[in-house]
Each structure stands twice: as structure tokens, then as C-alpha cells.
Design an enzyme around this catalytic site. Structure first.
Site, PDB file in Angstrom:
ATOM      1  N   ASN A 232       1.063  -1.376  -0.019  1.00 57.16           N
ATOM      2  CA  ASN A 232       0.033   0.091  -0.091  1.00 57.16           C
ATOM      3  C   ASN A 232       0.907   1.207   0.021  1.00 57.16           C
ATOM      4  O   ASN A 232       2.343   1.277  -0.102  1.00 57.16           O
ATOM      5  CB  ASN A 232      -0.945   0.008   1.246  1.00 57.16           C
ATOM      6  N   ASP A 330      -4.300  -9.642  13.283  1.00 57.49           N
ATOM      7  CA  ASP A 330      -4.399  -8.291  13.702  1.00 57.49           C
ATOM      8  C   ASP A 330      -3.285  -8.125  14.815  1.00 57.49           C
ATOM      9  O   ASP A 330      -3.421  -8.529  15.899  1.00 57.49           O
ATOM     10  CB  ASP A 330      -5.911  -7.902  14.004  1.00 57.49           C
ATOM     11  N   LYS A 361     -13.418   1.195  16.186  1.00 54.24           N
ATOM     12  CA  LYS A 361     -12.072   0.581  15.860  1.00 54.24           C
ATOM     13  C   LYS A 361     -11.538   0.348  17.321  1.00 54.24           C
ATOM     14  O   LYS A 361     -10.920  -0.511  17.687  1.00 54.24           O
ATOM     15  CB  LYS A 361     -11.257   1.132  14.922  1.00 54.24           C
ATOM     16  N   LYS A 365     -10.721  -3.365  18.741  1.00 46.40           N
ATOM     17  CA  LYS A 365      -9.299  -3.562  19.206  1.00 46.40           C
ATOM     18  C   LYS A 365      -8.832  -3.501  20.509  1.00 46.40           C
ATOM     19  O   LYS A 365      -7.836  -4.169  20.969  1.00 46.40           O
ATOM     20  CB  LYS A 365      -8.491  -2.821  18.188  1.00 46.40           C
TER      21      LYS A 365
END
Ligand code: C5P
Length: 422
Positions: A232, A330, A361, A365
Site C-alpha cells: 500500500n 491483527d 475500531k 481492538k
């Protein structure tokens, strides 16, 4: 060019010949740069420029020996200020340059500092302008030793360095490597850029003193075959700036980095990885004893499950390869769920509805602090705008360079650190 010694401008300053950037990290700092007689004096020219580029004003004072290596006119031209070498210089109105030149200075930086000069300072000798200035100072002193390796390791020099440190003097370096005399070893003056970094770090508040910090940064690269992959646009700039700011704040920092074009910040240990799974393994290997984990990396959500060990070939009439994807671990969520783990800070790059998505998020998380990039296309830019979300609500850090934002963010994290753990 004007002859430095013929200048009659006294202590009044003329505009710096180098326009500092608006947000230079040394903006508003006034530095007295002392130059003593070593061949590394040539590096002090670049140092004078770079300090000014970061926004400092620089007043140079030289020993007589230093003028054998570099003329006063060079420093005068570089700083736009007269250069002083003589304790009896009549250009200072009250005739006391040894007092006046350091008053108003935020620090004296002596680079290069010879063995002889350090010996004098360690013993309180004051027999020329620079040594007298140093003895009469009311500001911090930083010295950048530069000498032959035998002179550096000599018992007398080491005693003097220990005395300087005990007296609160910051000793920057020296580095190791090839020396002007042809020998190799310890005693090289740090490079100008390294000295600028150390000077910036010196002035930074030590909000993370004694803390250990782990940062992830950059993109990941997920292979398709030995020569292709999926990645990316993350440049790593924000993560690297945060690692650097944590180090400036006094922390011991490890940076686990995906592939970027950036140099590791000075004093930060970098571990290079490519894929998300390599990043996870590196984070797990480094995690013990960390107080803070800042996950800035743009980790690929998916990897190619059927990556080929051989380069994929175009075949006549055959279509594109059938890639299968598998979900990556993750990293942040796994660290955040560890009992007794470090305080965790996550990042979010959203294209819409930043606050709601970032809130979500943060909960998913399980991290106490989530930092959102406000606006799109932050990747690769030098500036950014951040939204901080924690249990108390939101705080905005307005648009600024990533360097400035990193320093501000470190302050925000440090305020939260003692109370909260993941
Ligand atoms: O889920 P998302 O990628 O939007 O979350 C971003 C945050 O989570 C960042 O802090 C990023 O470094 C971290 N992250 C991670 N491991 C992943 C995906 C994201 O640590 N696999």
C-alpha cells in the site's frame, strides 16, 4: 565578502542568511556554537547551516587554533553574524565578550571539542575567549568530542569526560570510524545531521524518560510470487516521526518497520520486516518489558494464501492467476488483548465518517487510545491532522508537519500513560 574581523556591527544581529522553516524544531533557540582546533571544524560549517535551517540563531566563537582550520569569514557568511575569537574584542560595547556572548543563549554547543579543550573545561581553566565563555555560562553546555582514537581512550581524556558528565555537560558522541590521521577507531566527531538531532533531542521534554516503546511503521508487502506482491502507499513517515519523538522524549525505542525509503531515526533500533506475519513475529519477539506499543503500520488485511515460490508466467491463452486470499493476524488487537501488556495506541485511516469508525475500531481492538488521520491522502505527505479518541472523548491536533504532530502526540500519550494499561 566582508572580513569578519573588520565588522563593526558589535553584538547586534543581521538577518540570518538562511531562512528557517516556519515550524523549525529549533525555532526561537539561540545557540552559541564554539569551534575548537580540530580538523573536524569543517563539519561545524554544515552544522551552523543545519542548526539555522531548523530555526535556531547561531553565534560562533572560535579558538585561535580553530582559525587555522577554517577562517572566521566562513562562519560569518554562514551565520550572518560577526565571529568572535578574542577575549579582548572591542566590538562588544561593555568590553566583556566572555560574559555577553553567552547571555541569552539557550545552550553552548562546542563542536568540535578537542581533548585539550575538554581538559580545560573539566579543570575550570579560562585562558581564551571560548573557555572563559564556557566557565561564565548560565546555560547548558553540549560538547562534541573530536580526536584521534588514542587521545580519546587516554586515561586523562576519559577522566576529563567523566568529570564533564558529572558536572552536567552533555557529551555528544564521539562516533567510531576512519580518522583524518588514517587510523580507525573511536573519536570521530558526529556528523552535522546527527549533532542537530542530538541538539533537538536535548531540548525536548523528557516525558518518556525510562520508558520502553515499541512502534510499528510503514506498509507491509505480501508476496504473490518471488518478484511481485501486494502493498500500500504508506510511506512510514508518521510512524518514523513518532519513534523519533519517543526517543527525543527519553524513551528506549524499537521500530518494527515494513519496507520504506526512510533512514532509522538516530538512536532508534530498527527491525526490518516485509509481511504482516513477519511484523507480528518481530513485535512478539520485542514485546517483553515494553511500556508502550504504538501501531502506526498500515498492515495488509489480506495475504495471498497460494503465493507461488516460482515467478508466475503468462501462458498463451491462459487467464490471470487465480489468487486466493487469507486474513492476516491483527497485530494491534493481539497485543492489546495480552494481560499485563503495554499501553496500546492504534491508528485509523478512514475515508468517511472518521469519528464513528475510529470509535468503533477503538472498542473492537480493545485499545485505550485510537488516533485518526483527519482527511484523506495522508500517505506520503509531510503534514497531517489528527483526531485522538479515548474513553474521555476526542481531542484534535491541528494540521502541522508530521514531526510536530509526533511530538505533540507523544505529549498526549505520556499524559495518559501512568493511569492506563491495555
Ligand atoms: O483494522 P485497521 O487496519 O483499520 O486498523 C488500523 C490499526 O490497527 C493501526 O494501528 C494498524 O497498525 C493496526 N493493525 C495491526 N494489524 C493488522 C491491521 C491493523 O496492527 N493486521
Amino acid at each position: 565578502m566582508t572580513d569578519a574581523t573588520a565588522s563593526s556591527s558589535g553584538s547586534s544581529s543581521v538577518p540570518s542568511p538562511i531562512a528557517p522553516p516556519a515550524d523549525g524544531e529549533l525555532a526561537g533557540r539561540h545557540l552559541l556554537l564554539g569551534v575548537t582546533g580540530g580538523v573536524a571544524a569543517f563539519k561545524a560549517c554544515e552544522l551552523a547551516r543545519e542548526l539555522q535551517r531548523r530555526g535556531a540563531t547561531v553565534q560562533v566563537a572560535m579558538t585561535d587554533a580553530a582559525t587555522k582550520f577554517i577562517g572566521t569569514a566562513t562562519f560569518q557568511a554562514l551565520t550572518g553574524r560577526p565571529v568572535y575569537t578574542d577575549a579582548w574584542d572591542g566590538r562588544i560595547d561593555n568590553g566583556m565578550p566572555h560574559i555577553d556572548l553567552s547571555r541569552g543563549a539557550d545552550a553552548i554547543l562546542v563542536a568540535p571539542a578537542t581533548a585539550d579543550f575538554m581538559a580545560k573545561v573539566a579543570h575550570g581553566l579560562a585562558d581564551d575567549l571560548l573557555s572563559t565563555l564556557v566557565l561564565a555560562r548560565d546555560c547548558p553546555l553540549l560538547v562534541a568530542p573530536a580526536m584521534n582514537r588514542q587521545m580519546w581512550s587516554a586515561a586523562a581524556t576519559q577522566r576529563n569526560v567523566a568529570t564533564l558528565r558529572a558536572d552536567g555537560v552533555a557529551v555528544l558522541g564521539p562516533g567510531a570510524g576512519e580518522q583524518a590521521c588514517g587510523e580507525t577507531g573511536d573519536g570521530r566527531m558526529l556528523e552535522a545531521q546527527q549533532l542537530v538531532e542530538e541538539t533537538i533531542a536535548f531540548f525536548a521534554p523528557k516525558q518518556l524518560a525510562g520508558r520502553r516503546v515499541l512502534v510499528t511503521a510503514g506498509p507491509t508487502f505480501e508476496p504473490i510470487d518471488p518478484v511481485r506482491g501486494i502493498t500500500n502507499l504508506s510511506s512510514g513517515k508518521m510512524g518514523y516521526a513518532i519513534a523519533r519523538a519517543c526517543r527525543h522524549a527519553g524513551a528506549e525505542v524499537v521500530l518494527v518497520s515494513g519496507p520504506t525509503a526512510l533512514d532509522a531515526p538516530l538512536g532508534v533500533r530498527r527491525v526490518d520486516v516485509r509481511s504482516a506475519r513477519e511484523m507480528l513475529a518481530a513485535v512478539q519477539a520485542e514485546l517483553a518489558g515494553q511500556d508502550l506499543f504504538v501501531a502506526v503500520a498500515a498492515v495488509a488485511d489480506w495475504r495471498v494464501a497460494n503465493a507461488s515460490t516460482r515467478k508466475l508466467k503468462k501462458t498463451e491463452g491462459g487467464g490471470p492467476p487465480a489468487l486466493e486470499f487469507a486474513q492476516n493476524p491483527d497485530i494491534l488487537a493481539s497485543v492489546a488483548s495480552m494481560p499485563g501488556g503495554p499501553y496500546c495506541v492504534g491508528f485509523a485511516a478512514e475515508t468517511e465518517d472518521l469519528e464513528a469508525n475510529a470509535q468503533d475500531k477503538r472498542r473492537r481492538k480493545g485499545v485505550p487510545l485510537l488516533v485518526g488521520n483527519i482527511g484523506q491522502a495522508t500517505f506520503g505527505r509531510d503534514d497531517n491532522e489528527l483526531l485522538l479518541i479515548d474513553a474521555q472523548g476526542t481531542t484534535t491536533l491541528p494540521r502541522a508537519s508530521k514531526t510536530r504532530l509526533a511530538a505533540a502526540l507523544v505529549g498526549e500519550i505520556a499524559r495518559r500513560l501512568p493511569q492506563a494499561r491495555c
